[in-house]
Design a protein around this motif. Structure first.
Motif, PDB file in Angstrom:
ATOM      1  N   THR A  31     -10.140   1.608  22.455  1.00 43.45           N
ATOM      2  CA  THR A  31      -8.902   1.153  21.817  1.00 43.45           C
ATOM      3  C   THR A  31      -7.779   1.141  22.846  1.00 43.45           C
ATOM      4  O   THR A  31      -7.909   1.684  23.950  1.00 43.45           O
ATOM      5  CB  THR A  31      -8.479   2.056  20.643  1.00 43.45           C
ATOM      6  N   ASP A  34      -2.989   2.157  19.953  1.00 51.11           N
ATOM      7  CA  ASP A  34      -1.813   1.620  19.257  1.00 51.11           C
ATOM      8  C   ASP A  34      -1.332   2.506  18.113  1.00 51.11           C
ATOM      9  O   ASP A  34      -0.211   2.328  17.628  1.00 51.11           O
ATOM     10  CB  ASP A  34      -2.114   0.212  18.728  1.00 51.11           C
ATOM     11  N   ARG A  44       3.741  -1.410  17.101  1.00 49.30           N
ATOM     12  CA  ARG A  44       2.371  -1.046  17.460  1.00 49.30           C
ATOM     13  C   ARG A  44       1.853  -1.917  18.598  1.00 49.30           C
ATOM     14  O   ARG A  44       1.103  -1.437  19.459  1.00 49.30           O
ATOM     15  CB  ARG A  44       1.473  -1.157  16.242  1.00 49.30           C
ATOM     16  N   ARG A  72     -10.095  -2.504  20.489  1.00 49.16           N
ATOM     17  CA  ARG A  72     -10.379  -2.277  19.067  1.00 49.16           C
ATOM     18  C   ARG A  72      -9.273  -1.441  18.428  1.00 49.16           C
ATOM     19  O   ARG A  72      -8.566  -0.706  19.114  1.00 49.16           O
ATOM     20  CB  ARG A  72     -11.738  -1.607  18.899  1.00 49.16           C
ATOM     21  N   PRO A  73      -9.103  -1.518  17.107  1.00 50.17           N
ATOM     22  CA  PRO A  73      -7.987  -0.837  16.459  1.00 50.17           C
ATOM     23  C   PRO A  73      -8.121   0.681  16.490  1.00 50.17           C
ATOM     24  O   PRO A  73      -9.167   1.226  16.133  1.00 50.17           O
ATOM     25  CB  PRO A  73      -8.013  -1.380  15.027  1.00 50.17           C
TER      26      PRO A  73
END
Length: 227
Positions: A31, A34, A44, A72-73
């Motif tokens: 990630t 964020d 974000r 990725r989140p």
């Protein structure tokens, strides 16, 4: 690792020792971090870009130039086949002898290393090491479409888990570890001098557990033979 700063909290001293000996190290962050930080005025998207910049700066403190992000989140990771494929892709690209990742097990002695993202990335990475990256028939598109041959990593180092079978002496590398973590200002600036105090206490405890004399500092791992 799951987030920017994970590798520095767990392993920056060890990695500084590797690069000092001429070992090439590549970072893969799943990630952009964020969901981190403490400033509500920062969006974000801005936080993600800031944390990428911080991770690149931290990497330079310990001699690492190649830093990659999957984007990725943050906070939503699962050990899916898609994540396994993406990690296996990088393993085949880089062809490492050693893979360092977070433990997929929850640590009930020190629960804060056991973030769900950490455990998901650890599980997906272990599966990417075995069997995915080494099996030419796993994710055949990696070979057919991208020309990435199968690759076997010899060992995996797991950090932050409940089992430990290896310690590295990071006493001399401590200033570089501290500098790397200070580079993550969005995550550590609020700690002030408490950051160094926390790190010294934690690393001294590891060294004590290893049976080393007072004054030494250590990072701890479970090393798994995956050859």
């Amino acid at each position: 690792m799951a987030h920017p700063d994970d590798v520095d909290f767990g392993s920056a001293g060890t990695i500084a020792g590797w690069t000092d000996r001429g070992v090439e190290v590549v970072y893969l962050m799943v990630t952009d971090g964020d969901a981190g930080g403490f400033d509500d005025a920062v969006t974000r998207a801005e936080m993600a870009e800031l944390r990428r910049e911080e991770q690149r700066a931290a990497a330079k403190c310990v001699g690492v130039e190649d830093v990659r992000f999957l984007g990725r989140p943050d906070g939503l990771l699962e050990a899916t086949l898609d994540l396994r494929r993406d990690i296996a892709r990088v393993i085949r690209q880089v062809r490492p002898d050693r893979v360092l990742t977070s433990s997929p097990e929850r640590n009930y002695e020190r629960i804060y290393p056991s973030h769900p993202d950490h455990r998901a990335v650890g599980a997906a990475t272990l599966d990417a090491v075995y069997p995915d990256a080494r099996n030419p028939y796993a994710f055949p598109e990696l070979l057919a479409d991208e020309g990435l041959e199968a690759w076997t990593a010899r060992e995996v180092w797991l950090s932050g888990g409940p089992a430990v079978n290896h310690y590295t002496d990071v006493t001399d590398a401590f200033p570089r570890k501290l500098a790397a973590l200070k580079a993550h200002a969005s995550q550590t600036a609020h700690m002030g001098d408490g950051l160094e105090e926390m790190l010294r206490g934690w690393l001294a405890g590891n060294a004590l557990a290893a049976g080393w004399p007072e004054g030494r500092l250590a990072e701890s791992y479970q090393v798994v033979n995956t050859a």
